[in-house]
Scaffold this motif. Sequence first.
Motif, PDB file in Angstrom:
ATOM      1  N   HIS A  99      -0.841  12.356   7.875  1.00 16.60           N
ATOM      2  CA  HIS A  99      -0.401  11.122   8.539  1.00 16.60           C
ATOM      3  C   HIS A  99      -0.527  11.267  10.054  1.00 16.60           C
ATOM      4  CE1 HIS A  99       1.947   7.318   8.581  1.00 16.60           C
ATOM      5  NE2 HIS A  99       2.403   7.775   9.725  1.00 16.60           N
ATOM      6  N   LEU A 100      -0.068  12.395  10.575  1.00 17.15           N
ATOM      7  CA  LEU A 100      -0.138  12.620  12.020  1.00 17.15           C
ATOM      8  C   LEU A 100      -1.581  12.725  12.499  1.00 17.15           C
ATOM      9  CD1 LEU A 100       2.773  15.218  12.384  1.00 17.15           C
ATOM     10  CD2 LEU A 100       2.775  12.823  13.118  1.00 17.15           C
ATOM     11  N   GLU A 101      -2.414  13.398  11.735  1.00 24.61           N
ATOM     12  CA  GLU A 101      -3.822  13.528  12.107  1.00 24.61           C
ATOM     13  C   GLU A 101      -4.516  12.172  12.048  1.00 24.61           C
ATOM     14  OE1 GLU A 101      -5.195  16.430   9.340  1.00 24.61           O
ATOM     15  OE2 GLU A 101      -4.063  18.076  10.278  1.00 24.61           O
ATOM     16  N   GLY A 102      -4.150  11.377  11.044  1.00 25.57           N
ATOM     17  CA  GLY A 102      -4.735  10.051  10.931  1.00 25.57           C
ATOM     18  C   GLY A 102      -4.395   9.172  12.123  1.00 25.57           C
ATOM     19  N   LEU A 103      -3.145   9.236  12.560  1.00 23.81           N
ATOM     20  CA  LEU A 103      -2.748   8.478  13.747  1.00 23.81           C
ATOM     21  C   LEU A 103      -3.508   8.958  14.975  1.00 23.81           C
ATOM     22  CD1 LEU A 103       1.156   8.163  13.529  1.00 23.81           C
ATOM     23  CD2 LEU A 103      -0.507   6.324  13.294  1.00 23.81           C
ATOM     24  N   ARG A 137       0.834  -1.203   0.000  1.00 21.91           N
ATOM     25  CA  ARG A 137       0.000   0.000   0.000  1.00 21.91           C
ATOM     26  C   ARG A 137       0.871   1.256   0.000  1.00 21.91           C
ATOM     27  NH1 ARG A 137      -5.408   0.390   1.209  1.00 21.91           N
ATOM     28  NH2 ARG A 137      -6.161   2.513   1.494  1.00 21.91           N
ATOM     29  N   ASP A 138       0.441   2.250  -0.767  1.00 23.74           N
ATOM     30  CA  ASP A 138       1.070   3.571  -0.736  1.00 23.74           C
ATOM     31  C   ASP A 138       0.429   4.341   0.414  1.00 23.74           C
ATOM     32  OD1 ASP A 138       2.002   6.131  -1.081  1.00 23.74           O
ATOM     33  OD2 ASP A 138       1.500   6.267  -3.205  1.00 23.74           O
ATOM     34  N   LEU A 139       1.216   4.629   1.426  1.00 26.23           N
ATOM     35  CA  LEU A 139       0.695   5.278   2.628  1.00 26.23           C
ATOM     36  C   LEU A 139       0.823   6.804   2.587  1.00 26.23           C
ATOM     37  CD1 LEU A 139       2.244   2.776   5.187  1.00 26.23           C
ATOM     38  CD2 LEU A 139      -0.206   3.110   4.778  1.00 26.23           C
ATOM     39  N   SER A 140       1.248   7.350   1.465  1.00 27.10           N
ATOM     40  CA  SER A 140       1.529   8.781   1.401  1.00 27.10           C
ATOM     41  C   SER A 140       0.294   9.654   1.219  1.00 27.10           C
ATOM     42  CB  SER A 140       2.510   9.069   0.262  1.00 27.10           C
ATOM     43  OG  SER A 140       1.894   8.868  -1.006  1.00 27.10           O
ATOM     44  N   GLY A 141      -0.693   9.183   0.453  1.00 17.82           N
ATOM     45  CA  GLY A 141      -1.836  10.036   0.117  1.00 17.82           C
ATOM     46  C   GLY A 141      -1.548  10.939  -1.073  1.00 17.82           C
ATOM     47  N   VAL A 161       1.638   1.055  14.667  1.00 16.55           N
ATOM     48  CA  VAL A 161       2.998   1.571  14.762  1.00 16.55           C
ATOM     49  C   VAL A 161       3.359   2.243  13.443  1.00 16.55           C
ATOM     50  CG1 VAL A 161       5.442   1.001  15.099  1.00 16.55           C
ATOM     51  CG2 VAL A 161       3.663  -0.274  16.346  1.00 16.55           C
ATOM     52  N   SER A 162       3.767   3.488  13.515  1.00 17.04           N
ATOM     53  CA  SER A 162       4.289   4.194  12.349  1.00 17.04           C
ATOM     54  C   SER A 162       5.803   4.150  12.475  1.00 17.04           C
ATOM     55  CB  SER A 162       3.785   5.643  12.318  1.00 17.04           C
ATOM     56  OG  SER A 162       4.364   6.359  11.240  1.00 17.04           O
ATOM     57  N   ALA A 163       6.441   3.305  11.672  1.00 17.76           N
ATOM     58  CA  ALA A 163       7.848   2.959  11.890  1.00 17.76           C
ATOM     59  C   ALA A 163       8.784   3.630  10.880  1.00 17.76           C
ATOM     60  CB  ALA A 163       8.020   1.439  11.822  1.00 17.76           C
ATOM     61  N   ASN A 164       9.280   4.794  11.246  1.00 18.05           N
ATOM     62  CA  ASN A 164      10.276   5.488  10.426  1.00 18.05           C
ATOM     63  C   ASN A 164       9.822   5.670   8.980  1.00 18.05           C
ATOM     64  OD1 ASN A 164      12.620   5.869  12.316  1.00 18.05           O
ATOM     65  ND2 ASN A 164      12.392   3.640  12.485  1.00 18.05           N
ATOM     66  N   ILE A 165       8.562   6.040   8.824  1.00 16.74           N
ATOM     67  CA  ILE A 165       8.019   6.259   7.483  1.00 16.74           C
ATOM     68  C   ILE A 165       7.608   7.703   7.231  1.00 16.74           C
ATOM     69  CG2 ILE A 165       5.669   5.653   8.187  1.00 16.74           C
ATOM     70  CD1 ILE A 165       5.202   4.548   5.415  1.00 16.74           C
ATOM     71  N   LEU A 166       7.310   8.462   8.281  1.00 15.05           N
ATOM     72  CA  LEU A 166       6.747   9.795   8.105  1.00 15.05           C
ATOM     73  C   LEU A 166       7.636  10.704   7.257  1.00 15.05           C
ATOM     74  CD1 LEU A 166       4.518  11.806   8.712  1.00 15.05           C
ATOM     75  CD2 LEU A 166       5.655  12.343  10.871  1.00 15.05           C
TER      76      LEU A 166
END
Length: 251
Positions: free
Chosen positions: A181-185, A115-119, A145-150
């Motif tokens: 991404h941060l808002e989604g988390l 999956r492309d998690l970028s939007g 867990v958001s693992a070193n992807i942001l």
Amino acid sequence: MILEALDYAASVPLTPAAFRPHIASSVSLSARARRCKTAWAEHEAHSQAQVLETMKTMRERRTAVVLGSGLLRDVPIRALSTAFDTVVLVDLVHLSSVRLWLAAKGLRNTRLIHRDLSGFDEAIAGQTAEPLAFLRQVPYLDLVVSANILSQIGVGCRRRLEREGQADRAADIVPALIAAHLEGLGALPCRTCLITDISYHVTDRQGKVLEEDDLLAGVAVPAHRTSWDWPVIPFGEGTGDYQAVHRVIAG
């Protein structure tokens, strides 16, 4: 080089066509991780420890999702597999070497999702990006867990905009995707653990700063419980005349 070539060739048929262009960079990262094993060890240990710390206080452990699972070096995958009923690993590419390792360790409750998690696609089309909306459909979700992807979302976005001749849109799109991404988390009704590098600096052997930048593109640094330095490019890697050190936060 032989190992990299084999890993690449074996990963192609296992990867959906849309994601195959990313295999080469994943193989390259795997090779760098092996070369920089000693220099990256502390970062990987810190990252794993933060996930374990988050798990300590959790009563329900049904489904865990790892965003940006990558090479599985910075997440305690065996501990997650033991603690949770199901562990979902989400990334652009899952190399054949990673799949073989999971099978060899008997971690049969892991599920791999490309999956492309970028939007990015939504943002480039002028839509409001909700890259983590799919998590609402995951049943019995207890940990993400958001693992070193942001930071990689921003890096990848800039490169795609440059390739498409729209580099001038980066100032608007990159911060928006990082914030999404941060808002989604933050909107998830479960425990979360964010691990991300937020900035970097490049220095020569005399300590002179050659380059530095904010990897969050001006977005406020999220609340976190700890931080550390990660020598992503240590002296001896690349030309050997400089090092690139990233600042990492977790919480």
